[in-house]
Write a protein that holds these residues in place. Structure first.
Motif, PDB file in Angstrom:
ATOM      1  N   TRP A  53     -42.002  32.373  -4.171  1.00  0.00           N
ATOM      2  CA  TRP A  53     -40.912  33.053  -3.492  1.00  0.00           C
ATOM      3  C   TRP A  53     -40.212  34.028  -4.434  1.00  0.00           C
ATOM      4  CZ3 TRP A  53     -35.436  32.052  -4.049  1.00  0.00           C
ATOM      5  CH2 TRP A  53     -34.649  32.746  -3.128  1.00  0.00           C
ATOM      6  N   ARG A  54     -40.096  33.635  -5.700  1.00  0.00           N
ATOM      7  CA  ARG A  54     -39.425  34.492  -6.680  1.00  0.00           C
ATOM      8  C   ARG A  54     -40.246  35.734  -7.014  1.00  0.00           C
ATOM      9  NH1 ARG A  54     -34.526  34.190  -8.363  1.00  0.00           N
ATOM     10  NH2 ARG A  54     -35.095  34.415 -10.523  1.00  0.00           N
ATOM     11  N   VAL A  55     -41.587  35.599  -7.036  1.00  0.00           N
ATOM     12  CA  VAL A  55     -42.426  36.721  -7.440  1.00  0.00           C
ATOM     13  C   VAL A  55     -43.080  37.430  -6.253  1.00  0.00           C
ATOM     14  CG1 VAL A  55     -42.920  35.677  -9.678  1.00  0.00           C
ATOM     15  CG2 VAL A  55     -44.526  35.355  -7.787  1.00  0.00           C
ATOM     16  N   ALA A  56     -42.943  36.903  -5.044  1.00  0.00           N
ATOM     17  CA  ALA A  56     -43.634  37.452  -3.875  1.00  0.00           C
ATOM     18  C   ALA A  56     -43.381  38.935  -3.639  1.00  0.00           C
ATOM     19  CB  ALA A  56     -43.286  36.642  -2.628  1.00  0.00           C
ATOM     20  N   PRO A  57     -42.151  39.437  -3.822  1.00  0.00           N
ATOM     21  CA  PRO A  57     -41.955  40.868  -3.562  1.00  0.00           C
ATOM     22  C   PRO A  57     -42.767  41.773  -4.487  1.00  0.00           C
ATOM     23  CG  PRO A  57     -39.853  39.730  -3.590  1.00  0.00           C
ATOM     24  CD  PRO A  57     -40.888  38.757  -4.066  1.00  0.00           C
ATOM     25  N   GLY A  58     -43.182  41.267  -5.626  1.00  0.00           N
ATOM     26  CA  GLY A  58     -43.910  42.098  -6.584  1.00  0.00           C
ATOM     27  C   GLY A  58     -45.419  41.940  -6.544  1.00  0.00           C
ATOM     28  N   VAL A  59     -45.951  41.156  -5.612  1.00  0.00           N
ATOM     29  CA  VAL A  59     -47.405  40.952  -5.556  1.00  0.00           C
ATOM     30  C   VAL A  59     -47.930  41.349  -4.174  1.00  0.00           C
ATOM     31  CG1 VAL A  59     -47.412  39.120  -7.284  1.00  0.00           C
ATOM     32  CG2 VAL A  59     -47.192  38.533  -4.894  1.00  0.00           C
ATOM     33  N   GLU A  60     -49.237  41.497  -4.117  1.00  0.00           N
ATOM     34  CA  GLU A  60     -49.896  41.863  -2.862  1.00  0.00           C
ATOM     35  C   GLU A  60     -49.739  40.750  -1.827  1.00  0.00           C
ATOM     36  OE1 GLU A  60     -51.579  44.712  -2.151  1.00  0.00           O
ATOM     37  OE2 GLU A  60     -51.016  45.537  -4.104  1.00  0.00           O
ATOM     38  N   GLY A  61     -49.719  41.133  -0.571  1.00  0.00           N
ATOM     39  CA  GLY A  61     -49.576  40.161   0.511  1.00  0.00           C
ATOM     40  C   GLY A  61     -50.712  39.164   0.595  1.00  0.00           C
ATOM     41  N   TRP A  62     -51.951  39.605   0.261  1.00  0.00           N
ATOM     42  CA  TRP A  62     -53.081  38.679   0.338  1.00  0.00           C
ATOM     43  C   TRP A  62     -52.963  37.576  -0.710  1.00  0.00           C
ATOM     44  CZ3 TRP A  62     -56.411  37.805  -3.671  1.00  0.00           C
ATOM     45  CH2 TRP A  62     -56.427  38.745  -4.716  1.00  0.00           C
ATOM     46  N   VAL A  63     -52.342  37.884  -1.832  1.00  0.00           N
ATOM     47  CA  VAL A  63     -52.148  36.862  -2.867  1.00  0.00           C
ATOM     48  C   VAL A  63     -51.176  35.803  -2.363  1.00  0.00           C
ATOM     49  CG1 VAL A  63     -51.300  36.434  -5.207  1.00  0.00           C
ATOM     50  CG2 VAL A  63     -52.667  38.468  -4.737  1.00  0.00           C
ATOM     51  N   VAL A  64     -50.092  36.251  -1.760  1.00  0.00           N
ATOM     52  CA  VAL A  64     -49.104  35.315  -1.209  1.00  0.00           C
ATOM     53  C   VAL A  64     -49.761  34.448  -0.127  1.00  0.00           C
ATOM     54  CG1 VAL A  64     -46.927  35.128   0.058  1.00  0.00           C
ATOM     55  CG2 VAL A  64     -47.182  36.843  -1.744  1.00  0.00           C
ATOM     56  N   ALA A  65     -50.553  35.060   0.747  1.00  0.00           N
ATOM     57  CA  ALA A  65     -51.221  34.311   1.815  1.00  0.00           C
ATOM     58  C   ALA A  65     -52.211  33.304   1.246  1.00  0.00           C
ATOM     59  CB  ALA A  65     -51.927  35.275   2.763  1.00  0.00           C
ATOM     60  N   LEU A  66     -52.953  33.681   0.219  1.00  0.00           N
ATOM     61  CA  LEU A  66     -53.936  32.777  -0.376  1.00  0.00           C
ATOM     62  C   LEU A  66     -53.259  31.599  -1.076  1.00  0.00           C
ATOM     63  CD1 LEU A  66     -56.964  32.466  -0.569  1.00  0.00           C
ATOM     64  CD2 LEU A  66     -56.916  33.774  -2.677  1.00  0.00           C
ATOM     65  N   VAL A  67     -52.170  31.872  -1.778  1.00  0.00           N
ATOM     66  CA  VAL A  67     -51.425  30.782  -2.422  1.00  0.00           C
ATOM     67  C   VAL A  67     -50.842  29.851  -1.360  1.00  0.00           C
ATOM     68  CG1 VAL A  67     -49.409  30.217  -3.823  1.00  0.00           C
ATOM     69  CG2 VAL A  67     -50.940  32.040  -4.536  1.00  0.00           C
ATOM     70  N   ALA A  68     -50.321  30.414  -0.278  1.00  0.00           N
ATOM     71  CA  ALA A  68     -49.787  29.588   0.804  1.00  0.00           C
ATOM     72  C   ALA A  68     -50.880  28.710   1.410  1.00  0.00           C
ATOM     73  CB  ALA A  68     -49.160  30.471   1.873  1.00  0.00           C
ATOM     74  N   LEU A  69     -52.089  29.247   1.556  1.00  0.00           N
ATOM     75  CA  LEU A  69     -53.210  28.453   2.064  1.00  0.00           C
ATOM     76  C   LEU A  69     -53.540  27.305   1.112  1.00  0.00           C
ATOM     77  CD1 LEU A  69     -55.486  28.105   4.174  1.00  0.00           C
ATOM     78  CD2 LEU A  69     -56.868  29.621   2.730  1.00  0.00           C
ATOM     79  N   GLY A  70     -53.551  27.587  -0.183  1.00  0.00           N
ATOM     80  CA  GLY A  70     -53.813  26.542  -1.174  1.00  0.00           C
ATOM     81  C   GLY A  70     -52.746  25.453  -1.156  1.00  0.00           C
ATOM     82  N   ILE A  71     -51.490  25.850  -1.011  1.00  0.00           N
ATOM     83  CA  ILE A  71     -50.397  24.871  -0.950  1.00  0.00           C
ATOM     84  C   ILE A  71     -50.505  24.041   0.319  1.00  0.00           C
ATOM     85  CG2 ILE A  71     -47.889  24.615  -0.742  1.00  0.00           C
ATOM     86  CD1 ILE A  71     -47.697  27.136  -2.535  1.00  0.00           C
ATOM     87  N   ALA A  72     -50.855  24.679   1.432  1.00  0.00           N
ATOM     88  CA  ALA A  72     -51.022  23.937   2.687  1.00  0.00           C
ATOM     89  C   ALA A  72     -52.147  22.903   2.559  1.00  0.00           C
ATOM     90  CB  ALA A  72     -51.308  24.901   3.833  1.00  0.00           C
ATOM     91  N   ALA A  73     -53.265  23.284   1.933  1.00  0.00           N
ATOM     92  CA  ALA A  73     -54.364  22.338   1.723  1.00  0.00           C
ATOM     93  C   ALA A  73     -53.910  21.188   0.830  1.00  0.00           C
ATOM     94  CB  ALA A  73     -55.567  23.052   1.113  1.00  0.00           C
ATOM     95  N   TRP A  74     -53.135  21.476  -0.190  1.00  0.00           N
ATOM     96  CA  TRP A  74     -52.610  20.475  -1.105  1.00  0.00           C
ATOM     97  C   TRP A  74     -51.751  19.461  -0.333  1.00  0.00           C
ATOM     98  CZ3 TRP A  74     -48.992  22.177  -5.709  1.00  0.00           C
ATOM     99  CH2 TRP A  74     -48.668  21.078  -6.487  1.00  0.00           C
ATOM    100  N   LEU A  75     -50.839  19.968   0.489  1.00  0.00           N
ATOM    101  CA  LEU A  75     -49.942  19.077   1.226  1.00  0.00           C
ATOM    102  C   LEU A  75     -50.672  18.276   2.301  1.00  0.00           C
ATOM    103  CD1 LEU A  75     -46.804  21.373   1.493  1.00  0.00           C
ATOM    104  CD2 LEU A  75     -47.145  19.391   0.000  1.00  0.00           C
ATOM    105  N   VAL A  76     -51.664  18.877   2.942  1.00  0.00           N
ATOM    106  CA  VAL A  76     -52.454  18.132   3.934  1.00  0.00           C
ATOM    107  C   VAL A  76     -53.197  17.000   3.252  1.00  0.00           C
ATOM    108  CG1 VAL A  76     -54.463  18.281   5.468  1.00  0.00           C
ATOM    109  CG2 VAL A  76     -52.657  19.992   5.609  1.00  0.00           C
ATOM    110  N   ARG A  77     -53.812  17.281   2.100  1.00  0.00           N
ATOM    111  CA  ARG A  77     -54.559  16.230   1.387  1.00  0.00           C
ATOM    112  C   ARG A  77     -53.614  15.114   0.928  1.00  0.00           C
ATOM    113  NH1 ARG A  77     -57.397  14.294  -2.897  1.00  0.00           N
ATOM    114  NH2 ARG A  77     -59.629  14.165  -2.595  1.00  0.00           N
ATOM    115  N   ALA A  78     -52.442  15.468   0.438  1.00  0.00           N
ATOM    116  CA  ALA A  78     -51.460  14.457   0.038  1.00  0.00           C
ATOM    117  C   ALA A  78     -50.990  13.657   1.250  1.00  0.00           C
ATOM    118  CB  ALA A  78     -50.277  15.108  -0.663  1.00  0.00           C
ATOM    119  N   GLY A  79     -50.760  14.335   2.363  1.00  0.00           N
ATOM    120  CA  GLY A  79     -50.341  13.645   3.582  1.00  0.00           C
ATOM    121  C   GLY A  79     -51.394  12.685   4.098  1.00  0.00           C
ATOM    122  N   LEU A  80     -52.652  13.081   4.027  1.00  0.00           N
ATOM    123  CA  LEU A  80     -53.723  12.180   4.459  1.00  0.00           C
ATOM    124  C   LEU A  80     -53.807  10.961   3.547  1.00  0.00           C
ATOM    125  CD1 LEU A  80     -56.538  14.688   5.453  1.00  0.00           C
ATOM    126  CD2 LEU A  80     -55.224  13.195   6.970  1.00  0.00           C
TER     127      LEU A  80
END
Length: 107
Positions: free
Chosen positions: A27-54
């Motif tokens: 969130w702190r660095v998002a304005p300075g990076v490409e949108g696809w990077v933010v989307a890819l990191v968000a996908l990785g975090i979502a996978a992390w949380l789903v695996r932890a939740g399971l």
């Protein structure tokens, strides 16, 4: 064999704290990076949380977390278990998504 191991509340909390730290940094660095990077990191975090939740959902007597109820099985049918081939494939897929997202965006 890849599987989703049962998780304690303590481990789940540490996973959540780690994910929140990554989200805060993103969130702190998002304005300075490409949108696809933010989307890819968000996908990785979502996978992390789903695996932890399971892992938390699985529970076990050893961790003090009750296991979820299993559906009844008719005669001649194979039980649907969390350790099925589909669950192992899901666990492996989530790990691949987390690793790929982290490796691509770390550069």
């Amino acid at each position: 064999m890849t599987r989703i191991a049962p998780m304690t509340w303590w481990r789940a909390g540490l996973n959540l704290a780690g994910a929140l730290a990554v989200v805060w940094t993103l969130w702190r660095v998002a304005p300075g990076v490409e949108g696809w990077v933010v989307a890819l990191v968000a996908l990785g975090i979502a996978a992390w949380l789903v695996r932890a939740g399971l892992g938390l959902l699985l529970g076990s007597a050893a961790t003090g977390i009750p296991a979820p109820p299993r559906p009844p099985v008719a005669d001649g049918e194979a039980p649907i278990a969390f350790e099925s081939g589909a669950m192992r494939a899901l666990a492996a897929g989530l790990v691949v998504v987390m690793a790929a997202a982290g490796a691509i965006t770390a550069v």
